[in-house]
Design an enzyme around this catalytic site. Structure first.
Site, short mmCIF file in Angstrom:
data_model
loop_
_atom_site.label_atom_id
_atom_site.label_comp_id
_atom_site.label_asym_id
_atom_site.label_seq_id
_atom_site.Cartn_x
_atom_site.Cartn_y
_atom_site.Cartn_z
N TYR A 179 0.83 -1.21 0.00
CA TYR A 179 0.00 0.00 0.00
C TYR A 179 0.86 1.25 0.00
O TYR A 179 0.71 2.14 0.84
CB TYR A 179 -0.95 -0.01 1.21
CG TYR A 179 -1.86 -1.20 1.19
CD1 TYR A 179 -2.94 -1.27 0.32
CD2 TYR A 179 -1.62 -2.29 2.02
CE1 TYR A 179 -3.76 -2.38 0.28
CE2 TYR A 179 -2.43 -3.41 1.99
CZ TYR A 179 -3.50 -3.44 1.11
OH TYR A 179 -4.30 -4.55 1.08
N CYS A 180 1.75 1.32 -0.95
CA CYS A 180 2.70 2.42 -1.05
C CYS A 180 2.51 3.12 -2.39
O CYS A 180 2.06 2.50 -3.36
CB CYS A 180 4.13 1.85 -0.94
SG CYS A 180 5.45 3.05 -1.12
N GLY A 181 2.87 4.38 -2.45
CA GLY A 181 2.84 5.10 -3.71
C GLY A 181 3.77 4.50 -4.75
O GLY A 181 3.62 4.74 -5.94
#
Length: 195
Positions: A73-75
């Site tokens: 769930y990271c950019g």
């Protein structure tokens, strides 16, 4: 085997150490390397993400190894696609990409192994080796990441930090999270590491 035969076997193999080497040699698969020829940076075992089977990184000795701390769930999670593209492009020439999920930054990898595997393999089509979740910074940092830090004096400051270990198992280059896997800098470093 009775005790007398066991001691004769040990003597023939050169003592207990010889027995251990002989046993390890028989158990190895052709794709793996002995720990004696394994660089210290790769002499670690980790559970594989999809089934938790222990994997020794020594099996990658002699290859260029790109080590990446990942998060779901990271950019930068879309970098899975670029990492897979690098793996597909350079795998036959001796590059392996190793993914290590970590929840160290922004709590962006909260899931269990099944959830992480589902995202990697089903959403992003990852085929490169992925391992169970580890710590890459702080007091619980994995020994692998401790060694990578010592080799480069650079610790990951976010998810998708990349370390490239050359074929010699000693030369390490560090790339920040924001640098895309398809960047010219990473491609040039991989080409150099493969030569």
């Amino acid at each position: 085997m009775n005790t007398r035969m066991l001691f004769k076997t040990i003597a023939l193999l050169g003592g207990v150490g010889g027995l251990m080497v002989g046993a390890n040699a028989m158990a190895e698969t052709p794709a793996s390397s002995t720990t004696a020829s394994c660089p210290a940076l790769l002499n670690h075992q980790f559970p594989r993400l999809q089934d938790e089977a222990q994997q020794n990184l020594c099996q990658y000795a002699g290859k260029a190894v790109l080590v990446v701390n990942t998060a779901s769930y990271c950019g930068y999670t879309h970098q899975y696609e670029g990492l897979e593209a690098l793996y597909a492009k350079y795998q036959k020439r001796g590059l392996v990409v190793l993914g290590f999920p970590s929840n160290d930054f922004g709590q962006q990898e909260p899931g269990n192994a099944k959830q992480i595997a589902d995202l990697c393999f089903n959403t992003y089509g990852v085929k490169f080796p992925m391992f169970s979740k580890i710590a890459v910074v702080g007091p619980q940092r994995s020994p692998l990441y401790t060694q990578l830090f010592k080799a480069t004096q650079v610790a990951p400051s976010w998810n998708f930090h990349k370390y490239l270990i050359a074929r010699d198992g000693k030369t390490v280059t560090s790339f920040p999270s924001a640098m895309a896997p398809g960047s010219r800098e990473i491609a040039a470093a991989i080409e150099a590491a493969l030569n």
